[in-house]
Design a protein around this motif. Structure first.
Motif, PDB file in Angstrom:
ATOM      1  N   VAL A 153       0.862  -1.184   0.000  1.00 34.97           N
ATOM      2  CA  VAL A 153       0.000   0.000   0.000  1.00 34.97           C
ATOM      3  C   VAL A 153       0.899   1.235   0.000  1.00 34.97           C
ATOM      4  CG1 VAL A 153      -1.819   1.264   1.213  1.00 34.97           C
ATOM      5  CG2 VAL A 153      -1.814  -1.249   1.240  1.00 34.97           C
ATOM      6  N   VAL A 154       0.708   2.102  -0.979  1.00 39.77           N
ATOM      7  CA  VAL A 154       1.526   3.297  -1.129  1.00 39.77           C
ATOM      8  C   VAL A 154       1.183   4.286  -0.017  1.00 39.77           C
ATOM      9  CG1 VAL A 154       2.117   5.210  -2.675  1.00 39.77           C
ATOM     10  CG2 VAL A 154       1.637   2.934  -3.615  1.00 39.77           C
ATOM     11  N   ASP A 208      -2.691   3.878  -3.296  1.00 34.79           N
ATOM     12  CA  ASP A 208      -2.855   2.818  -4.288  1.00 34.79           C
ATOM     13  C   ASP A 208      -2.415   1.502  -3.648  1.00 34.79           C
ATOM     14  OD1 ASP A 208      -3.778   4.409  -6.365  1.00 34.79           O
ATOM     15  OD2 ASP A 208      -1.897   4.371  -7.506  1.00 34.79           O
ATOM     16  N   VAL A 209      -3.153   0.459  -3.937  1.00 32.09           N
ATOM     17  CA  VAL A 209      -2.792  -0.874  -3.472  1.00 32.09           C
ATOM     18  C   VAL A 209      -2.159  -1.586  -4.663  1.00 32.09           C
ATOM     19  CG1 VAL A 209      -3.614  -3.058  -2.498  1.00 32.09           C
ATOM     20  CG2 VAL A 209      -4.675  -0.886  -1.801  1.00 32.09           C
ATOM     21  N   LEU A 210      -0.925  -2.005  -4.469  1.00 32.76           N
ATOM     22  CA  LEU A 210      -0.157  -2.622  -5.538  1.00 32.76           C
ATOM     23  C   LEU A 210       0.062  -4.102  -5.264  1.00 32.76           C
ATOM     24  CD1 LEU A 210       2.601   0.133  -5.863  1.00 32.76           C
ATOM     25  CD2 LEU A 210       0.419  -0.011  -7.094  1.00 32.76           C
ATOM     26  N   GLU A 211       0.109  -4.870  -6.321  1.00 26.90           N
ATOM     27  CA  GLU A 211       0.450  -6.283  -6.217  1.00 26.90           C
ATOM     28  C   GLU A 211       1.733  -6.501  -7.007  1.00 26.90           C
ATOM     29  OE1 GLU A 211      -1.329 -10.698  -7.208  1.00 26.90           O
ATOM     30  OE2 GLU A 211      -2.224  -8.963  -8.169  1.00 26.90           O
ATOM     31  N   VAL A 216       4.601  -5.054 -11.225  1.00 24.20           N
ATOM     32  CA  VAL A 216       3.787  -4.402 -10.207  1.00 24.20           C
ATOM     33  C   VAL A 216       2.509  -3.883 -10.858  1.00 24.20           C
ATOM     34  CG1 VAL A 216       3.700  -2.619  -8.420  1.00 24.20           C
ATOM     35  CG2 VAL A 216       5.893  -3.721  -8.991  1.00 24.20           C
ATOM     36  N   LYS A 217       1.367  -4.381 -10.366  1.00 28.77           N
ATOM     37  CA  LYS A 217       0.063  -3.947 -10.877  1.00 28.77           C
ATOM     38  C   LYS A 217      -0.684  -3.182  -9.804  1.00 28.77           C
ATOM     39  CE  LYS A 217      -0.934  -7.686 -14.084  1.00 28.77           C
ATOM     40  NZ  LYS A 217      -1.875  -8.770 -14.424  1.00 28.77           N
ATOM     41  N   ARG A 218      -1.472  -2.193 -10.250  1.00 29.99           N
ATOM     42  CA  ARG A 218      -2.405  -1.508  -9.349  1.00 29.99           C
ATOM     43  C   ARG A 218      -3.638  -2.401  -9.274  1.00 29.99           C
ATOM     44  NH1 ARG A 218      -1.853   3.758 -10.558  1.00 29.99           N
ATOM     45  NH2 ARG A 218      -2.515   3.275 -12.676  1.00 29.99           N
TER      46      ARG A 218
END
Length: 140
Positions: A10-11, A72-75, A94-96
């Motif tokens: 999580v940014v 933004d939640v990143l995977e 890295v995807k949003r």
């Protein structure tokens, strides 16, 4: 890569620069966070990938594909590619999570390292075996 480790990030406001988006240096932090979790999931760490050996990073590449904003939640997906006796190249995507867009991609080249002798060494078989049991052969 079909089989890859996945970690969520999580940014935070501390990741944001004066332009109002993710600071470029923070991409390496996101890679580091995912790499740390990936190694831990296999029972290892950057300081110990078996036989008292660790890893050092000698090269990093980042591709900035989309802006990233606070909260933004990143995977981050992590996998190995083109390993050899001493090298562990790691790939990152890295995807949003909200829109599924790839926002960053890149790689780090890790070398197996003996911190006692301060020399590059071979990758312990135990590490590669653990990786193969979960993910199969490293991507080529």
């Amino acid at each position: 890569m079909d089989k890859a480790y996945s970690a969520e990030y999580v940014v935070t406001i501390g990741d944001i620069n004066y332009g109002g988006h993710l600071g470029n240096e923070r991409s390496l932090l996101i890679f580091h966070d995912a790499r740390y979790r990936f190694l831990k999931s296999l029972g290892f760490s950057e300081g110990d990938i078996g036989e008292g050996r660790g890893v050092v990073i000698v090269e990093a590449t980042v591709h900035f594909l989309k802006e990233v904003f606070v909260h933004d939640v990143l995977e981050t997906r992590v996998w190995l590619s083109e390993c050899n006796e001493r090298r562990l190249p790691m790939q990152y995507e890295v995807k949003r999570k909200t829109d599924g867009k790839v926002v960053l991609s890149g790689s780090t080249l890790l070398l197996a390292f003996d911190f006692q002798t301060r020399k590059v060494t071979r990758v312990p078989a135990a590490f590669l075996d653990a990786y193969r049991q979960v993910y199969g052969e490293p991507e080529i």
